[in-house]
Motif scaffolding. Structure first.
Motif, PDB file in Angstrom:
ATOM      1  N   THR A  16       0.834  -1.192   0.000  1.00 13.07           N
ATOM      2  CA  THR A  16       0.000   0.000   0.000  1.00 13.07           C
ATOM      3  C   THR A  16       0.871   1.244   0.000  1.00 13.07           C
ATOM      4  N   ALA A  17       0.486   2.209  -0.804  1.00 10.06           N
ATOM      5  CA  ALA A  17       1.141   3.520  -0.835  1.00 10.06           C
ATOM      6  C   ALA A  17       0.105   4.581  -0.485  1.00 10.06           C
ATOM      7  N   GLU A 150      12.289  15.834 -12.884  1.00 13.71           N
ATOM      8  CA  GLU A 150      13.105  15.673 -11.671  1.00 13.71           C
ATOM      9  C   GLU A 150      12.270  15.139 -10.521  1.00 13.71           C
ATOM     10  N   CYS A 151      11.052  15.659 -10.366  1.00  9.89           N
ATOM     11  CA  CYS A 151      10.150  15.187  -9.302  1.00  9.89           C
ATOM     12  C   CYS A 151       9.848  13.707  -9.459  1.00  9.89           C
ATOM     13  N   ILE A 152       9.539  13.330 -10.679  1.00  5.84           N
ATOM     14  CA  ILE A 152       9.184  11.937 -10.948  1.00  5.84           C
ATOM     15  C   ILE A 152      10.363  11.017 -10.655  1.00  5.84           C
ATOM     16  N   SER A 153      11.531  11.375 -11.137  1.00  3.32           N
ATOM     17  CA  SER A 153      12.727  10.560 -10.925  1.00  3.32           C
ATOM     18  C   SER A 153      13.063  10.439  -9.441  1.00  3.32           C
ATOM     19  N   LEU A 154      13.058  11.568  -8.730  1.00  2.00           N
ATOM     20  CA  LEU A 154      13.384  11.561  -7.304  1.00  2.00           C
ATOM     21  C   LEU A 154      12.374  10.737  -6.515  1.00  2.00           C
ATOM     22  N   SER A 155      11.104  10.885  -6.834  1.00  2.00           N
ATOM     23  CA  SER A 155      10.062  10.145  -6.111  1.00  2.00           C
ATOM     24  C   SER A 155      10.212   8.648  -6.332  1.00  2.00           C
ATOM     25  N   LYS A 156      10.489   8.242  -7.562  1.00  2.00           N
ATOM     26  CA  LYS A 156      10.649   6.816  -7.865  1.00  2.00           C
ATOM     27  C   LYS A 156      11.817   6.215  -7.087  1.00  2.00           C
ATOM     28  N   ILE A 157      12.913   6.942  -7.007  1.00  2.00           N
ATOM     29  CA  ILE A 157      14.082   6.448  -6.265  1.00  2.00           C
ATOM     30  C   ILE A 157      13.731   6.220  -4.801  1.00  2.00           C
ATOM     31  N   GLN A 158      13.033   7.178  -4.204  1.00  2.00           N
ATOM     32  CA  GLN A 158      12.655   7.056  -2.791  1.00  2.00           C
ATOM     33  C   GLN A 158      11.664   5.912  -2.571  1.00  2.00           C
ATOM     34  N   ILE A 159      10.722   5.755  -3.474  1.00  2.00           N
ATOM     35  CA  ILE A 159       9.734   4.671  -3.355  1.00  2.00           C
ATOM     36  C   ILE A 159      10.416   3.306  -3.419  1.00  2.00           C
ATOM     37  N   LEU A 167       8.819  -0.912   3.631  1.00  2.00           N
ATOM     38  CA  LEU A 167       8.053   0.182   4.232  1.00  2.00           C
ATOM     39  C   LEU A 167       7.100   0.806   3.224  1.00  2.00           C
ATOM     40  N   ALA A 168       5.974   1.252   3.712  1.00  2.00           N
ATOM     41  CA  ALA A 168       4.973   1.887   2.853  1.00  2.00           C
ATOM     42  C   ALA A 168       5.369   3.329   2.560  1.00  2.00           C
ATOM     43  N   PRO A 169       5.328   3.757   1.302  1.00  2.00           N
ATOM     44  CA  PRO A 169       5.631   5.152   0.970  1.00  2.00           C
ATOM     45  C   PRO A 169       4.461   6.076   1.314  1.00  2.00           C
ATOM     46  N   ILE A 170       4.786   7.170   1.987  1.00  2.00           N
ATOM     47  CA  ILE A 170       3.837   8.254   2.217  1.00  2.00           C
ATOM     48  C   ILE A 170       4.405   9.444   1.456  1.00  2.00           C
TER      49      ILE A 170
END
Length: 212
Positions: A16-17, A150-159, A167-170
């Protein structure tokens, strides 16, 4: 008292995200709701009291669609941290307006700029005493200053990092940023590709809180 669900995710269980938006609602929120409705996902909106008054119909639509509403205060100014009482007062005003518009209250709160470093133990104690649940995030899209790519790339890396940790991404987004629909659409598709369901935050979850 309801049992809280464990935020850790075993690989054999449904993943779940949680997508969250701060500072709204805004004019752009209409298209975000359409996007998420088409993709069959629900998010959590941490709203500001003046924006609620400006977009009353939008607040009602959010709830009708099954999204969660959280409280983000009134001023979005650091004066909210002048005292625990000042913080709670802003959240109470926000909650009163939500009740006035929708007939419902919320226990979910997010501190402007996040809880760290302003929310010390005294502030957090006041939040608990008032019956609120303080939420931060563990994926920061940085959408308020980065380009969409940049937002998309950074978010994907963190997810993916959180996925490897079980861990579930918030995920933190903002309603008002440029290209937000493009960014959110891309991240939702990425989450679905990795077998995540996207759900709203609920009071029975164990909250993510920075500094703890």
């Amino acid at each position: 008292m309801p049992k809280r669900r464990n935020m850790q995710i075993a690989s054999t269980l449904e993943k779940t995200a949680y997508i969250t938006f701060d500072d709204g609602p805004q004019e752009s929120t209409y298209s975000l709701l359409d996007l998420m409705n088409n993709l069959d996902v629900r998010a959590t909106f941490f709203v500001l009291e003046p924006q609620m008054r400006k977009y009353k119909d939008l607040i009602c639509t959010m709830m009708q669609y099954g999204h969660a509403i959280g409280l983000h205060g009134v001023s979005h100014d650091r004066k909210i941290y002048s005292s625990p009482d000042a913080f709670i007062e802003e959240m109470n005003i926000c909650n009163h307006t939500l009740k006035e518009i929708t007939g419902a209250n919320s226990r979910l709160v997010r501190a402007p700029y996040g809880s760290y470093p302003n929310m010390n133990s005294e502030f957090k104690g006041a939040v608990r005493e008032a019956g609120y649940i303080l939420w931060d995030w563990n994926v920061d899209s940085n959408d308020w200053w980065m380009s969409a790519d940049e937002c998309i790339s950074l978010s994907k890396i963190q997810i993916l990092t959180l996925q490897n940790q079980g861990l579930a991404p918030i995920i933190l987004f903002h309603d008002h940023t440029t290209n937000i629909k493009e960014v959110v659409g891309s991240i939702i598709k990425f989450l679905k590709y990795h077998n995540y369901s996207v759900k709203p935050l609920t009071p029975d979850l164990i909250p993510i809180c920075h500094g703890e």
